[in-house]
Write a protein that holds these residues in place. Structure first.
Motif, mmCIF file in Angstrom:
data_model
loop_
_atom_site.group_PDB
_atom_site.id
_atom_site.type_symbol
_atom_site.label_atom_id
_atom_site.label_comp_id
_atom_site.label_asym_id
_atom_site.label_seq_id
_atom_site.Cartn_x
_atom_site.Cartn_y
_atom_site.Cartn_z
ATOM 1 N N ILE A 167 27.819 -22.963 5.812
ATOM 2 C CA ILE A 167 26.781 -22.191 5.116
ATOM 3 C C ILE A 167 26.100 -23.037 4.053
ATOM 4 O O ILE A 167 24.864 -23.088 3.963
ATOM 5 N N LEU A 168 26.885 -23.728 3.245
ATOM 6 C CA LEU A 168 26.326 -24.528 2.151
ATOM 7 C C LEU A 168 25.487 -25.689 2.678
ATOM 8 O O LEU A 168 24.399 -25.971 2.161
ATOM 9 N N ILE A 169 25.986 -26.367 3.719
ATOM 10 C CA ILE A 169 25.250 -27.512 4.270
ATOM 11 C C ILE A 169 23.930 -27.056 4.898
ATOM 12 O O ILE A 169 22.867 -27.641 4.648
ATOM 13 N N CYS A 170 23.995 -25.999 5.717
ATOM 14 C CA CYS A 170 22.778 -25.506 6.378
ATOM 15 C C CYS A 170 21.765 -25.002 5.356
ATOM 16 O O CYS A 170 20.563 -25.280 5.469
ATOM 17 N N PHE A 171 22.254 -24.244 4.372
ATOM 18 C CA PHE A 171 21.351 -23.724 3.340
ATOM 19 C C PHE A 171 20.728 -24.877 2.545
ATOM 20 O O PHE A 171 19.528 -24.862 2.246
ATOM 21 N N PHE A 172 21.527 -25.891 2.233
ATOM 22 C CA PHE A 172 21.022 -27.054 1.495
ATOM 23 C C PHE A 172 19.940 -27.779 2.297
ATOM 24 O O PHE A 172 18.890 -28.145 1.754
ATOM 25 N N ILE A 173 20.179 -27.970 3.593
ATOM 26 C CA ILE A 173 19.205 -28.675 4.436
ATOM 27 C C ILE A 173 17.887 -27.917 4.489
ATOM 28 O O ILE A 173 16.805 -28.490 4.293
ATOM 29 N N ILE A 174 17.966 -26.600 4.769
ATOM 30 C CA ILE A 174 16.738 -25.805 4.877
ATOM 31 C C ILE A 174 16.028 -25.723 3.532
ATOM 32 O O ILE A 174 14.805 -25.884 3.443
ATOM 33 N N ASN A 175 16.795 -25.501 2.472
ATOM 34 C CA ASN A 175 16.219 -25.333 1.140
ATOM 35 C C ASN A 175 15.539 -26.604 0.631
ATOM 36 O O ASN A 175 14.540 -26.546 -0.087
ATOM 37 N N ASN A 176 16.055 -27.763 1.034
ATOM 38 C CA ASN A 176 15.546 -29.022 0.494
ATOM 39 C C ASN A 176 14.611 -29.781 1.437
ATOM 40 O O ASN A 176 13.830 -30.616 0.968
ATOM 41 N N TYR A 177 14.682 -29.496 2.743
ATOM 42 C CA TYR A 177 13.904 -30.292 3.684
ATOM 43 C C TYR A 177 12.933 -29.469 4.536
ATOM 44 O O TYR A 177 12.190 -30.044 5.333
ATOM 45 N N SER A 178 12.932 -28.158 4.373
ATOM 46 C CA SER A 178 12.014 -27.335 5.152
ATOM 47 C C SER A 178 10.570 -27.666 4.801
ATOM 48 O O SER A 178 10.224 -27.845 3.632
ATOM 49 N N THR A 179 9.745 -27.694 5.824
ATOM 50 C CA THR A 179 8.312 -27.933 5.621
ATOM 51 C C THR A 179 7.546 -26.646 5.346
ATOM 52 O O THR A 179 6.386 -26.690 4.944
ATOM 53 N N ASN A 180 8.191 -25.495 5.581
ATOM 54 C CA ASN A 180 7.498 -24.211 5.388
ATOM 55 C C ASN A 180 8.495 -23.088 5.097
ATOM 56 O O ASN A 180 8.492 -22.056 5.751
ATOM 57 N N TYR A 181 9.361 -23.308 4.119
ATOM 58 C CA TYR A 181 10.342 -22.312 3.703
ATOM 59 C C TYR A 181 11.197 -21.891 4.899
ATOM 60 O O TYR A 181 11.738 -22.740 5.592
ATOM 61 N N MET A 182 11.317 -20.570 5.191
ATOM 62 C CA MET A 182 12.134 -20.132 6.333
ATOM 63 C C MET A 182 11.327 -20.005 7.618
ATOM 64 O O MET A 182 11.890 -19.708 8.674
ATOM 65 N N ASN A 183 10.035 -20.229 7.554
ATOM 66 C CA ASN A 183 9.200 -20.114 8.739
ATOM 67 C C ASN A 183 9.233 -21.426 9.531
ATOM 68 O O ASN A 183 8.237 -22.126 9.689
ATOM 69 N N ILE A 184 10.420 -21.727 10.013
ATOM 70 C CA ILE A 184 10.653 -22.983 10.739
ATOM 71 C C ILE A 184 11.521 -22.678 11.953
ATOM 72 O O ILE A 184 12.473 -21.923 11.877
ATOM 73 N N LYS A 251 7.132 -17.105 -1.631
ATOM 74 C CA LYS A 251 7.792 -17.731 -0.476
ATOM 75 C C LYS A 251 9.176 -18.282 -0.821
ATOM 76 O O LYS A 251 10.045 -18.355 0.044
ATOM 77 N N ASN A 252 9.378 -18.686 -2.077
ATOM 78 C CA ASN A 252 10.693 -19.175 -2.479
ATOM 79 C C ASN A 252 11.795 -18.146 -2.242
ATOM 80 O O ASN A 252 12.957 -18.495 -2.045
ATOM 81 N N ASN A 253 11.411 -16.863 -2.272
ATOM 82 C CA ASN A 253 12.397 -15.802 -2.077
ATOM 83 C C ASN A 253 12.866 -15.688 -0.630
ATOM 84 O O ASN A 253 13.844 -14.991 -0.357
ATOM 85 N N GLU A 254 12.168 -16.341 0.291
ATOM 86 C CA GLU A 254 12.575 -16.253 1.699
ATOM 87 C C GLU A 254 14.003 -16.745 1.904
ATOM 88 O O GLU A 254 14.732 -16.218 2.738
ATOM 89 N N TYR A 255 14.397 -17.752 1.147
ATOM 90 C CA TYR A 255 15.727 -18.332 1.337
ATOM 91 C C TYR A 255 16.848 -17.323 1.085
ATOM 92 O O TYR A 255 17.945 -17.459 1.644
ATOM 93 N N TYR A 256 16.581 -16.319 0.252
ATOM 94 C CA TYR A 256 17.643 -15.409 -0.156
ATOM 95 C C TYR A 256 17.721 -14.154 0.706
ATOM 96 O O TYR A 256 18.620 -13.330 0.521
ATOM 97 N N SER A 257 16.810 -14.033 1.662
ATOM 98 C CA SER A 257 16.851 -12.874 2.556
ATOM 99 C C SER A 257 18.149 -12.841 3.352
ATOM 100 O O SER A 257 18.693 -11.765 3.624
ATOM 101 N N ILE A 258 18.657 -14.014 3.710
ATOM 102 C CA ILE A 258 19.884 -14.058 4.514
ATOM 103 C C ILE A 258 21.064 -13.436 3.777
ATOM 104 O O ILE A 258 21.927 -12.802 4.384
ATOM 105 N N PHE A 259 21.096 -13.586 2.461
ATOM 106 C CA PHE A 259 22.199 -13.032 1.683
ATOM 107 C C PHE A 259 22.023 -11.525 1.489
ATOM 108 O O PHE A 259 23.013 -10.771 1.485
ATOM 109 N N LEU A 260 20.772 -11.064 1.366
ATOM 110 C CA LEU A 260 20.529 -9.628 1.302
ATOM 111 C C LEU A 260 20.879 -8.960 2.627
ATOM 112 O O LEU A 260 21.485 -7.878 2.648
#
Length: 356
Positions: A167-184, A251-260
């Motif tokens: 979870i931490l690795i995947c979240f870190f990768i998406i959060n730091n390297y995504s080109t378009n938030y969660m729309n990837i 758009k920054n809030n997209e990352y936290y939808s998974i936890f909700l």
């Protein structure tokens, strides 16, 4: 365990969100929130939760039987949706280019998200494009769940940190390297790794993680208060709507939808609460049944609505027709394609299919 129709209800709601979102966005109207793209994460997390329940409650586990069962579960609706859409587009004289061998292989093995060389002239039409999530569910799942079962049976104390690490690795990768938030999804993290695979792995790990939490709470906690669970469910739904149901959401809030989504699944899994009671019924049951066909078949509904039925596709009659049309087609597909094939496969291999 008695089936939780409330979880199915929200899966259907998420499928409708995707269908309505694409209806507007694919037709150039951006007046509704883009947050419908987050629905896929709910699918991944819920699948991870349900499959973890199935896999971790087995003494014997055969990875080949599991892979076969998953493929047969996904394939009938998938291939029917592709064939139906292909036929409709051909009848409407859409130019789709020519299939090469790689295209055929990719379609037949549900391999849309796998790193094939994209060199053919074949146009990637929907629902093939949407099938990245189905492809990710299949191919990530046939690796992730056997490993999860191995850890659970051979090194149980490592299951929790194993899931936390993923979870931490995947979240870190998406959060730091995504080109378009969660729309990837087809976007590449590197040459061989689409973000869609990472997104699916994150959802599966979260689903398995919350299953372990729910199991622990059910085994070790005192009786849960109905009122407290109701309040929690209302608060979670409120936050989901508050953060994602407006067109200019951050758009920054997209990352936290998974936890909700994870918290919502946890709260509903206790089979209590006002939201659970309102949705754990025949409507929730049918929303769950049509969610998968609806997800893959709504593109053909958009095409038919736009090119055959209505000139003003954003009128109230056009939108109502679209919703009713895709609902009916999805119900018929569930009854005459999905359910028929599931019954057939069960009759051939009852033990394999009933377990997954």
């Amino acid at each position: 365990m008695r089936r939780n129709y409330s979880l199915d209800f929200f899966r259907g709601v998420m499928a409708f969100c995707v269908a309505i979102g694409h209806y507007f966005y694919w037709n150039g109207n951006f007046s509704i929130p883009l947050s419908f793209i987050l629905a896929v994460d709910y699918f991944f997390i819920l699948s991870g939760f349900v499959l973890a329940f199935s896999v971790l409650n087995k003494k014997e586990f055969n990875c080949f039987s599991f892979a076969k069962a998953r493929f047969l579960r996904l394939y009938p609706v998938y291939i029917f949706s592709i064939l139906l859409t292909f036929i409709v587009l051909k009848l409407l004289h859409h130019h789709l280019g020519k299939l090469d061998f790689g295209d055929i292989v990719r379609i037949l093995i549900i391999g849309e998200i796998l790193p094939f060389v994209q060199s053919s002239s074949f146009i990637f039409f929907e629902p093939l494009g949407l099938s990245w999530s189905i492809s990710a569910e299949l191919w990530v799942g046939v690796i992730f769940f056997p490993v999860l079962h191995f850890f659970d049976k051979k090194a149980n104390q490592l299951v929790f940190p194993f899931l936390m690490l993923i979870i931490l690795i995947c979240f870190f990768i998406i959060n730091n390297y995504s080109t378009n938030y969660m729309n990837i999804h087809y976007h590449k993290f590197d040459k061989l790794m689409p973000f869609g695979l990472i997104r699916a792995l994150l959802g599966y790990a979260l689903g398995a993680f919350i299953y372990i939490i729910v199991k622990y709470m059910q085994n070790n906690s005192t009786k849960k208060s109905e009122n407290i669970i109701s309040v929690i469910q209302i608060i979670i739904v409120f936050f989901i709507i508050y953060f994602y149901a407006k067109n200019d959401y951050i758009k920054n809030n997209e990352y936290y939808s998974i936890f909700l989504f994870s918290l919502m699944i946890i709260s509903l899994s206790f089979n209590k609460g006002i939201i659970f009671k309102l949705t754990n019924n025949i409507i929730g049951n049918w929303f769950g049944k049509i969610s998968y066909p609806l997800y893959l078949l709504h593109p053909v509904g958009i095409v038919i609505n736009k090119e055959i039925i209505f000139s003003d596709i954003f009128s109230i009659p056009a939108l109502l027709f679209y919703i009713i049309f895709i609902s009916i087609v999805s119900i018929l597909t569930h009854i005459f394609v999905e359910n028929k094939f599931l019954l057939y496969f069960k009759s051939k291999s009852t033990k394999t299919m009933k377990n997954y």
